[in-house]
Design an enzyme around this catalytic site. Structure first.
Site, PDB file in Angstrom:
ATOM      1  CE1 TYR A  78      -3.782   2.406   0.540  1.00  0.00           C
ATOM      2  CE2 TYR A  78      -2.467   3.281   2.336  1.00  0.00           C
ATOM      3  CZ  TYR A  78      -3.534   3.388   1.486  1.00  0.00           C
ATOM      4  OH  TYR A  78      -4.363   4.472   1.564  1.00  0.00           O
TER       5      TYR A  78
ATOM      6  CE  LYS B 209      -3.082   4.892  -1.817  1.00  0.00           C
ATOM      7  NZ  LYS B 209      -4.067   5.430  -2.761  1.00  0.00           N
TER       8      LYS B 209
ATOM      9  CB  THR C 259     -14.014   5.377   4.085  1.00  0.00           C
ATOM     10  OG1 THR C 259     -12.690   4.829   4.053  1.00  0.00           O
ATOM     11  CG2 THR C 259     -13.968   6.888   3.948  1.00  0.00           C
TER      12      THR C 259
END
Length: 180
Positions: A64, A68, A101
């Protein structure tokens, strides 16, 4: 992101002007600071293989972070190239912060909802920097990394929590072959 932006660039250039440039806004994360081969400029093994090369040592958080960081690197290089050509398009990248989220469902261990509500932003608050860059004069500035509605430091640009060399990929060796 890379392909989509490059496919849209001709239309973006036609839509923008020097007074009101078209805007590319990429969403990244402070996770780009995560230790990874890419953070040290090593692109030889982005699959994170074991030393013997037989197995992959896949770590979701490292992967991840690399994704990014790639987003940050792409945005900086895109901005540099657009400016060099005098194109009426600006590119910025941002960190929305920890936003409450559904992304949390993909983490190995979920944070308790009470903790998430304490440390996270609402989706509306998380979108504020994106909206600012899309609609306000601040978004006419090119090549920035933004967090909490202001320019911030990112890997390779300013102090870093990690020991990085001056040759870090983010600082200028992010080229790709435009003729391909």
């Amino acid at each position: 992101h890379f392909l989509l932006v490059n496919l849209l660039l001709p239309q973006l250039e036609m839509a923008g002007s020097r007074e009101d440039p078209a805007r590319v806004i990429n969403v990244s994360s402070s996770a780009h600071f995560v230790r990874s081969p890419l953070a040290f400029g090593d692109v030889s093994d982005l699959n994170l293989s074991e030393p013997d090369g037989a197995k992959h040592a896949y770590y979701p958080w490292t992967a991840y972070g690399q994704s990014k960081l790639a987003q940050v690197m792409f945005t900086y290089e895109l901005s540099r190239r657009l400016q060099a050509r005098g194109a009426p398009v600006v590119a910025n990248v941002l960190d929305p912060g920890i936003v409450n989220t559904e992304l949390q469902r993909y983490l190995p261990e979920k944070a308790p909802s009470a903790v998430m509500q304490f440390v996270s932003k609402s989706p509306e608050k998380g979108a504020e920097t994106t909206v600012l860059l899309a609609t306000a004069d601040a978004g006419r500035t090119a090549g920035g990394y933004w967090a909490d509605s202001k320019q911030a430091e990112s890997l390779g640009r300013g102090p870093s929590p990690l020991p990085m060399s001056k040759e870090l990929a983010v600082q200028g060796t992010t080229s790709y072959d435009e003729s391909a």
